[in-house]
Structures are given as C-alpha cells and as structure tokens.
Motif scaffolding. Sequence first.
Motif, mmCIF file in Angstrom:
data_model
loop_
_atom_site.group_PDB
_atom_site.id
_atom_site.type_symbol
_atom_site.label_atom_id
_atom_site.label_comp_id
_atom_site.label_asym_id
_atom_site.label_seq_id
_atom_site.Cartn_x
_atom_site.Cartn_y
_atom_site.Cartn_z
ATOM 1 N N ASP A 1 0.815 -1.225 0.000
ATOM 2 C CA ASP A 1 0.000 0.000 0.000
ATOM 3 C C ASP A 1 0.849 1.275 0.000
ATOM 4 O O ASP A 1 0.371 2.339 -0.377
ATOM 5 C CB ASP A 1 -0.921 0.045 1.228
ATOM 6 N N TYR A 2 2.093 1.176 0.436
ATOM 7 C CA TYR A 2 2.915 2.368 0.642
ATOM 8 C C TYR A 2 3.116 3.177 -0.637
ATOM 9 O O TYR A 2 2.976 4.399 -0.627
ATOM 10 C CB TYR A 2 4.271 1.988 1.252
ATOM 11 N N VAL A 3 3.417 2.518 -1.740
ATOM 12 C CA VAL A 3 3.675 3.238 -2.994
ATOM 13 C C VAL A 3 2.409 3.942 -3.478
ATOM 14 O O VAL A 3 2.444 5.124 -3.847
ATOM 15 C CB VAL A 3 4.230 2.286 -4.076
ATOM 16 N N SER A 4 1.287 3.245 -3.476
ATOM 17 C CA SER A 4 0.027 3.852 -3.937
ATOM 18 C C SER A 4 -0.380 5.018 -3.049
ATOM 19 O O SER A 4 -0.845 6.053 -3.551
ATOM 20 C CB SER A 4 -1.093 2.806 -3.951
ATOM 21 N N PHE A 5 -0.212 4.866 -1.741
ATOM 22 C CA PHE A 5 -0.580 5.958 -0.845
ATOM 23 C C PHE A 5 0.352 7.152 -1.031
ATOM 24 O O PHE A 5 -0.094 8.299 -0.986
ATOM 25 C CB PHE A 5 -0.585 5.487 0.608
ATOM 26 N N ALA A 6 1.626 6.896 -1.264
ATOM 27 C CA ALA A 6 2.572 7.995 -1.514
ATOM 28 C C ALA A 6 2.177 8.757 -2.774
ATOM 29 O O ALA A 6 2.245 9.992 -2.807
ATOM 30 C CB ALA A 6 3.990 7.450 -1.625
ATOM 31 N N THR A 7 1.733 8.060 -3.795
ATOM 32 C CA THR A 7 1.274 8.713 -5.022
ATOM 33 C C THR A 7 0.048 9.576 -4.737
ATOM 34 O O THR A 7 -0.037 10.725 -5.184
ATOM 35 C CB THR A 7 0.964 7.662 -6.110
ATOM 36 N N MET A 8 -0.908 9.032 -3.973
ATOM 37 C CA MET A 8 -2.086 9.823 -3.575
ATOM 38 C C MET A 8 -1.676 11.075 -2.810
ATOM 39 O O MET A 8 -2.272 12.140 -2.991
ATOM 40 C CB MET A 8 -2.993 9.000 -2.645
ATOM 41 N N SER A 9 -0.680 10.943 -1.957
ATOM 42 C CA SER A 9 -0.275 12.023 -1.063
ATOM 43 C C SER A 9 0.466 13.150 -1.773
ATOM 44 O O SER A 9 0.704 14.207 -1.180
ATOM 45 C CB SER A 9 0.602 11.464 0.066
ATOM 46 N N THR A 10 0.813 12.934 -3.033
ATOM 47 C CA THR A 10 1.431 13.995 -3.836
ATOM 48 C C THR A 10 0.488 14.512 -4.914
ATOM 49 O O THR A 10 0.877 15.353 -5.719
ATOM 50 C CB THR A 10 2.738 13.505 -4.507
ATOM 51 N N ASN A 11 -0.745 14.036 -4.921
ATOM 52 C CA ASN A 11 -1.732 14.481 -5.907
ATOM 53 C C ASN A 11 -2.397 15.759 -5.393
ATOM 54 O O ASN A 11 -3.076 15.734 -4.358
ATOM 55 C CB ASN A 11 -2.776 13.383 -6.123
ATOM 56 N N PRO A 12 -2.229 16.890 -6.094
ATOM 57 C CA PRO A 12 -2.800 18.163 -5.617
ATOM 58 C C PRO A 12 -4.324 18.133 -5.465
ATOM 59 O O PRO A 12 -4.865 18.819 -4.603
ATOM 60 C CB PRO A 12 -2.368 19.179 -6.682
ATOM 61 N N GLN A 13 -5.033 17.332 -6.266
ATOM 62 C CA GLN A 13 -6.490 17.249 -6.123
ATOM 63 C C GLN A 13 -6.870 16.469 -4.872
ATOM 64 O O GLN A 13 -7.762 16.866 -4.129
ATOM 65 C CB GLN A 13 -7.136 16.617 -7.374
ATOM 66 N N VAL A 14 -6.212 15.345 -4.616
ATOM 67 C CA VAL A 14 -6.495 14.546 -3.421
ATOM 68 C C VAL A 14 -6.182 15.349 -2.165
ATOM 69 O O VAL A 14 -6.904 15.295 -1.174
ATOM 70 C CB VAL A 14 -5.692 13.222 -3.439
ATOM 71 N N MET A 15 -5.095 16.120 -2.211
ATOM 72 C CA MET A 15 -4.606 16.830 -1.029
ATOM 73 C C MET A 15 -5.058 18.297 -0.973
ATOM 74 O O MET A 15 -4.570 19.063 -0.146
ATOM 75 C CB MET A 15 -3.076 16.758 -0.997
ATOM 76 N N GLU A 16 -6.001 18.676 -1.810
ATOM 77 C CA GLU A 16 -6.430 20.077 -1.908
ATOM 78 C C GLU A 16 -6.836 20.683 -0.571
ATOM 79 O O GLU A 16 -6.576 21.850 -0.306
ATOM 80 C CB GLU A 16 -7.596 20.189 -2.896
ATOM 81 N N TYR A 17 -7.476 19.917 0.286
ATOM 82 C CA TYR A 17 -7.989 20.448 1.553
ATOM 83 C C TYR A 17 -7.129 20.039 2.753
ATOM 84 O O TYR A 17 -7.603 20.034 3.886
ATOM 85 C CB TYR A 17 -9.445 20.041 1.730
ATOM 86 N N PHE A 18 -5.890 19.699 2.488
ATOM 87 C CA PHE A 18 -4.913 19.411 3.529
ATOM 88 C C PHE A 18 -3.817 20.465 3.442
ATOM 89 O O PHE A 18 -3.593 21.040 2.379
ATOM 90 C CB PHE A 18 -4.346 17.998 3.363
ATOM 91 N N PRO A 19 -3.115 20.724 4.543
ATOM 92 C CA PRO A 19 -2.146 21.828 4.559
ATOM 93 C C PRO A 19 -1.031 21.725 3.519
ATOM 94 O O PRO A 19 -0.514 22.734 3.066
ATOM 95 C CB PRO A 19 -1.579 21.802 5.971
ATOM 96 N N LYS A 20 -0.640 20.494 3.160
ATOM 97 C CA LYS A 20 0.448 20.376 2.184
ATOM 98 C C LYS A 20 0.471 18.977 1.598
ATOM 99 O O LYS A 20 -0.113 18.033 2.156
ATOM 100 C CB LYS A 20 1.789 20.689 2.842
ATOM 101 N N LEU A 21 1.162 18.846 0.461
ATOM 102 C CA LEU A 21 1.442 17.531 -0.090
ATOM 103 C C LEU A 21 2.440 16.844 0.832
ATOM 104 O O LEU A 21 3.227 17.503 1.516
ATOM 105 C CB LEU A 21 2.036 17.661 -1.491
ATOM 106 N N LEU A 22 2.416 15.528 0.854
ATOM 107 C CA LEU A 22 3.327 14.786 1.719
ATOM 108 C C LEU A 22 4.514 14.250 0.920
ATOM 109 O O LEU A 22 4.352 13.781 -0.211
ATOM 110 C CB LEU A 22 2.608 13.606 2.373
ATOM 111 N N THR A 23 5.685 14.308 1.522
ATOM 112 C CA THR A 23 6.842 13.642 0.937
ATOM 113 C C THR A 23 6.652 12.140 1.091
ATOM 114 O O THR A 23 5.787 11.677 1.846
ATOM 115 C CB THR A 23 8.138 14.060 1.658
ATOM 116 N N ARG A 24 7.481 11.369 0.437
ATOM 117 C CA ARG A 24 7.395 9.920 0.578
ATOM 118 C C ARG A 24 7.629 9.517 2.030
ATOM 119 O O ARG A 24 6.916 8.665 2.576
ATOM 120 C CB ARG A 24 8.412 9.231 -0.350
#
Length: 184
Positions: free
Chosen positions: A20-43
């Motif tokens: 799950d780690y790789v897929s979640f990391a990809t989600m965590s750098t998607n500006p649309q998924v993370m639009e309402y969070f303070p920032k994108l996440l690094t790996r």
Amino acid sequence: MGLKMIETARLRLRQWRAEDYVSFATMSTNPQVMEYFPKLLTRAESDALIDRMKSIIETQGWGFWAVELKHNQQFIGFTGLHDQPTQFSFSPCVEIGWRLDQTHWGQGYAPEAAQAALAFAFDQLKLDKVVSFTTLGNEKSQAVMRKLKMRKITEFQHPALKSDHPLSWHVLYEISKNEFHEVN
C-alpha cells in the motif's frame, strides 16, 4: 482487541500492507487529493503516516483502515475512525474520516466504506456519537457526511493551523448512535 476486517458489498477495510505504501505515496502527492490538507506529503511523511495508522490498528484493533476493492484487491485509499481525546474544543470524541484516490471518486466508495465504519463504531465499540470535520470549502466530503445522515453542528478554527491559514476554518458534523440506527 483483535483486528477486525470489515467488508461491504464492494469494499474491504483492512490493516495496511507493505504494497500500500507506494500507492498511498502517489495519492499524497496528488494536488487534487490533497487540496484540503495543509500540504502535499513527501514519501517519508506518507510512509510515516501509514506506520502511525498501522500501529494504532495493531494496538486497539481499529483506526483508519486501508480500503481495497473486493473484486481485485486494489488499494484505493483509507476510511475509518480516529480517537481525538484532547485536540478540539469538542474533544474527547471519535472522528470518522476518509481519503480516496482520485480515480475512485464519484463511485459511492467513500459513503459505502464510511457507513461500515460507523456501524463498527456504534455496534462494536458501543460509541454514543461520531464526528467528522473538514475545511469549509471541501464540498465533496461534506456531501459524504450528509449522505451518512450526519448533522452539521458548527464551524470552528482548526487548532493545528494558524488562524490566517486558508484552510483554518472547518465545519463539524456528527451523528449519534440513535440517529444512525433510525436510518439503518
């Protein structure tokens, strides 16, 4: 408390896995998924978040579970429950939350998974109420809250964000055990 896997018609809420780690990391750098969070996440931040969620589930048997499609075991995000003992003016409380990969939005997965998590909260954990919150502008999550028959309670400034941060204002929803069982 042993880990419980939760199944719905189309989904499985389960403990996190190494794959799950790789897929979640990809989600965590998607500006649309993370639009309402303070920032994108690094790996590293994404991996650390999974490690925390996984550890909480190992310790208490519930938390923010990984969500997969039953028909092909594809990881699509997370949904679940998180204890908030002190952070908010409305604490102690248990929140329900979700974050799904953008390719799976609009298919009813978030409310389906959240409905199962609410049933677990009320039937297994015997909670009296569950809350959910998001930024004022996050209409998609608020729509999920309304589909779950949660009621809007108030607006508040998130204590972890500076008062002038564009995401600082949040909306709080809740549902009681009785309200949940009246509609389910």
